[in-house]
Design a protein around this motif. Structure first.
Motif, PDB file in Angstrom:
ATOM      1  N   THR A  14      -0.781   9.011  -9.122  1.00 40.19           N
ATOM      2  CA  THR A  14      -1.829   8.033  -9.441  1.00 40.19           C
ATOM      3  C   THR A  14      -1.532   6.650  -8.865  1.00 40.19           C
ATOM      4  OG1 THR A  14      -0.762   7.646 -11.575  1.00 40.19           O
ATOM      5  CG2 THR A  14      -2.603   9.221 -11.534  1.00 40.19           C
ATOM      6  N   ASP A  15      -0.304   6.430  -8.379  1.00 37.60           N
ATOM      7  CA  ASP A  15       0.042   5.157  -7.744  1.00 37.60           C
ATOM      8  C   ASP A  15      -0.406   5.100  -6.279  1.00 37.60           C
ATOM      9  OD1 ASP A  15       1.344   4.389 -10.104  1.00 37.60           O
ATOM     10  OD2 ASP A  15       3.289   5.151  -9.403  1.00 37.60           O
ATOM     11  N   ALA A  66       8.862  16.037  -5.146  1.00 40.54           N
ATOM     12  CA  ALA A  66      10.216  15.495  -4.988  1.00 40.54           C
ATOM     13  C   ALA A  66      10.189  14.064  -4.448  1.00 40.54           C
ATOM     14  CB  ALA A  66      11.042  16.398  -4.078  1.00 40.54           C
ATOM     15  N   LEU A  67       9.280  13.775  -3.534  1.00 40.34           N
ATOM     16  CA  LEU A  67       9.161  12.419  -3.000  1.00 40.34           C
ATOM     17  C   LEU A  67       8.773  11.426  -4.095  1.00 40.34           C
ATOM     18  CD1 LEU A  67       7.326  13.081   0.388  1.00 40.34           C
ATOM     19  CD2 LEU A  67       9.650  12.213   0.104  1.00 40.34           C
ATOM     20  N   PHE A  68       7.822  11.820  -4.922  1.00 42.74           N
ATOM     21  CA  PHE A  68       7.414  10.927  -6.020  1.00 42.74           C
ATOM     22  C   PHE A  68       8.561  10.700  -7.003  1.00 42.74           C
ATOM     23  CE2 PHE A  68       2.954  12.098  -4.906  1.00 42.74           C
ATOM     24  CZ  PHE A  68       2.532  10.812  -4.638  1.00 42.74           C
ATOM     25  N   ARG A  69       9.279  11.769  -7.345  1.00 39.14           N
ATOM     26  CA  ARG A  69      10.410  11.604  -8.260  1.00 39.14           C
ATOM     27  C   ARG A  69      11.485  10.713  -7.658  1.00 39.14           C
ATOM     28  NH1 ARG A  69      12.750  16.293  -8.688  1.00 39.14           N
ATOM     29  NH2 ARG A  69      11.219  17.616  -7.706  1.00 39.14           N
ATOM     30  N   GLN A  70      11.784  10.918  -6.383  1.00 38.91           N
ATOM     31  CA  GLN A  70      12.796  10.122  -5.694  1.00 38.91           C
ATOM     32  C   GLN A  70      12.428   8.638  -5.694  1.00 38.91           C
ATOM     33  OE1 GLN A  70      13.505  11.480  -1.679  1.00 38.91           O
ATOM     34  NE2 GLN A  70      14.482   9.580  -1.068  1.00 38.91           N
ATOM     35  N   ALA A  71      11.141   8.331  -5.567  1.00 35.52           N
ATOM     36  CA  ALA A  71      10.682   6.938  -5.505  1.00 35.52           C
ATOM     37  C   ALA A  71      10.318   6.390  -6.885  1.00 35.52           C
ATOM     38  CB  ALA A  71       9.476   6.836  -4.582  1.00 35.52           C
ATOM     39  N   ILE A  98      -8.949   8.745  -3.727  1.00 36.57           N
ATOM     40  CA  ILE A  98      -8.411   7.879  -2.672  1.00 36.57           C
ATOM     41  C   ILE A  98      -8.904   8.326  -1.307  1.00 36.57           C
ATOM     42  CG2 ILE A  98      -6.366   7.185  -3.980  1.00 36.57           C
ATOM     43  CD1 ILE A  98      -4.757   9.269  -2.431  1.00 36.57           C
ATOM     44  N   ASP A  99      -8.785   7.421  -0.336  1.00 30.67           N
ATOM     45  CA  ASP A  99      -9.167   7.703   1.044  1.00 30.67           C
ATOM     46  C   ASP A  99      -7.967   8.206   1.839  1.00 30.67           C
ATOM     47  OD1 ASP A  99     -11.811   6.992   0.722  1.00 30.67           O
ATOM     48  OD2 ASP A  99     -11.503   4.924   1.373  1.00 30.67           O
ATOM     49  N   MET A 116       0.854  -1.175   0.000  1.00 27.89           N
ATOM     50  CA  MET A 116       0.000   0.000   0.000  1.00 27.89           C
ATOM     51  C   MET A 116       0.899   1.236   0.000  1.00 27.89           C
ATOM     52  SD  MET A 116      -2.952   0.883   2.747  1.00 27.89           S
ATOM     53  CE  MET A 116      -4.243   1.966   2.302  1.00 27.89           C
ATOM     54  N   LEU A 117       0.770   2.072  -1.002  1.00 26.77           N
ATOM     55  CA  LEU A 117       1.560   3.290  -1.122  1.00 26.77           C
ATOM     56  C   LEU A 117       0.817   4.433  -0.433  1.00 26.77           C
ATOM     57  CD1 LEU A 117       4.207   4.374  -2.366  1.00 26.77           C
ATOM     58  CD2 LEU A 117       2.843   5.096  -4.341  1.00 26.77           C
TER      59      LEU A 117
END
Length: 194
Positions: free
Chosen positions: A50-51, A40-45, A83-84, A1-2
């Motif tokens: 949408t994930d 930045a967190l999304f780019r780093q990961a 999302i919740d 779960m992301l």
């Protein structure tokens, strides 16, 4: 779960991206750069919004405006992504960062927010033998130490409500628009209007 988690209630805004409890990235800055930090967190990961499976947002107490920023971002992202989410008290996250810690958040006006939903003068905090953490503990170090409190050095990470801790404490995911902030007292604008 992301899960994307963030807390903007204090002067230091924190954000974290976790995948099944594993921290993929963490950032600390200020509330007004929250979306930049999230990007930045999304780019780093190597991930995309949408994930995301869920959001966790800090509910305060703290700065009225900063808390509203966090909740507004959470509501906007949840609506856009379908999302919740869950809300976690900033005090609870601070307390969970160290065994037996007493969270103390600067409430301005010569007061601090402490567990129990109160804004009190620091000289009324029962700090005897307690590890006091949070920006209120730093700001009112002299008073709390005189009352028997133990305050870590100003730059100690335990003074910051870390978003990864929020994510680990979150339960009861549901509609983000039902998450309520913890204000404790009316905003300054209400006081001035009265």
């Amino acid at each position: 779960m992301l899960i994307l988690a963030f807390d903007t209630a204090t002067d230091v805004a924190t954000s974290a991206l976790l995948d099944d409890g594993e921290v993929l990235g963490e950032r600390a800055s200020v509330a007004k750069t929250l979306l930049e930090d999230v990007d930045a967190l999304f780019r780093q990961a190597s991930s995309r919004p949408t994930d995301l499976d869920a959001l966790v947002v800090g509910t305060g107490p703290g700065s009225f405006t900063s808390t509203r920023i966090g909740l507004s971002v959470a509501r906007g992202l949840a609506l856009a992504l379908g999302i919740d989410g869950a809300g976690v008290s900033t005090l609870d996250a601070l307390a969970a960062a160290a065994d037996g810690a007493l969270p103390v958040i600067d409430a301005r006006r010569g007061e601090v927010f402490v567990p129990g939903g109160a804004a009190v003068p620091p000289d009324e905090v029962d700090a005897r033998g307690r590890l006091c953490v949070g920006d209120g503990a730093v700001r009112h170090r002299d008073v709390l130490e005189a009352r028997g409190g133990v305050i870590p050095p100003d730059d100690d990470v335990r003074h910051t409500p870390r978003a990864a801790v929020h994510a680990r404490l979150a339960t009861g995911f549901g509609p983000v628009d039902s998450i309520e902030p913890i204000y404790v007292r009316a905003p300054d604008a209400e006081r001035w209007r009265a």
